[in-house]
Design a protein around this motif. Structure first.
Motif, short mmCIF file in Angstrom:
data_model
loop_
_atom_site.label_atom_id
_atom_site.label_comp_id
_atom_site.label_asym_id
_atom_site.label_seq_id
_atom_site.Cartn_x
_atom_site.Cartn_y
_atom_site.Cartn_z
N ARG A 167 -5.07 6.42 3.30
CA ARG A 167 -6.55 5.91 2.96
C ARG A 167 -6.67 5.76 1.37
N PHE A 206 0.80 -1.11 -0.10
CA PHE A 206 0.04 0.13 0.06
C PHE A 206 0.91 1.35 0.12
N LEU A 215 -6.81 -4.81 -0.86
CA LEU A 215 -6.33 -3.92 0.34
C LEU A 215 -7.74 -4.01 1.21
N GLN A 230 -6.85 2.49 5.42
CA GLN A 230 -6.10 1.26 5.13
C GLN A 230 -5.66 0.70 6.42
N GLY A 260 -9.27 -2.40 5.37
CA GLY A 260 -9.36 -1.44 6.35
C GLY A 260 -10.68 -1.33 7.08
N LYS A 286 0.38 4.23 -2.54
CA LYS A 286 -0.03 5.47 -2.18
C LYS A 286 1.22 6.56 -2.84
N SER A 320 -2.62 2.17 10.21
CA SER A 320 -2.81 2.58 8.77
C SER A 320 -1.52 3.50 8.20
#
Length: 188
Positions: free
Chosen positions: A100, A45, A62, A82, A64, A49, A97
């Protein structure tokens, strides 16, 4: 003696098969095997990102916690905070996390069912980056075109009934048995 050895052998084999079956079922993802296989070796991720456009078209899994749902005329957006996934693709602790992401789906996503705070896992293809705002700050969300969405059952303590038969401490100090710790002499 032969019957006893045979009984012990078959009982042991059956027990081991049962344990293996439970282990296999407990470590299974709720997502389609096709998506899992296609997502093998997908970027992390944090990599997505940093540059979502670099991974356009790549299948990822993914998950979350749902931050919000936005339904438009022909599509729905799910904003997800996430979290890393475990071996069953269940989203882990929310404090880990890395940001997002947005998932887009052509189907209607009911915000009462997919409510804020629920855990979700999504398999889909990276579309690129989507400009957005969190509070007053601009944010570039990795955008995922959802192929499969799995909403995890809620684990809220309010959803469980704690009354159970068994042993425990009764209301008048000392062990009791029965419903909720109330023994046979409690009601009569």
């Amino acid at each position: 003696m032969h019957k006893f050895v045979s009984f012990v052998f078959y009982t042991t084999i059956n027990s081991l098969m049962g344990i293996a079956l439970v282990a296999i079922l407990c470590s299974c993802s709720p997502l389609s095997g096709r998506y899992i296989k296609e997502a093998e070796g997908s970027p992390s991720f944090s990599q997505i990102k940093k540059n979502p456009n670099l991974y356009k078209g790549k299948m990822v899994i993914l998950g979350g916690t749902i931050a919000q749902i936005k339904n438009l005329k022909n599509k729905s957006y799910i904003e997800v905070i996430q979290n890393p996934l475990d071996n069953t693709d269940y989203p882990l602790n929310t404090s880990k996390s890395q940001g997002r992401f947005l998932a887009v789906s052509s189907r209607f996503i009911d915000p009462q069912v997919y409510s804020v705070g629920k855990r979700i896992t999504i398999a889909g293809r990276i579309v690129g980056g989507q400009q957005g705002v969190i509070g007053q700050r601009t944010y570039v969300y990795p955008l995922i075109s959802a192929s499969q969405i799995h909403l995890w059952p809620s684990t809220s303590a309010a959803e469980y009934d704690y009354w159970a038969a068994g042993m425990g401490m009764g209301p008048f100090v000392g062990p009791a048995w029965g419903w909720g710790g109330y023994g046979p002499g409690f009601f009569w």
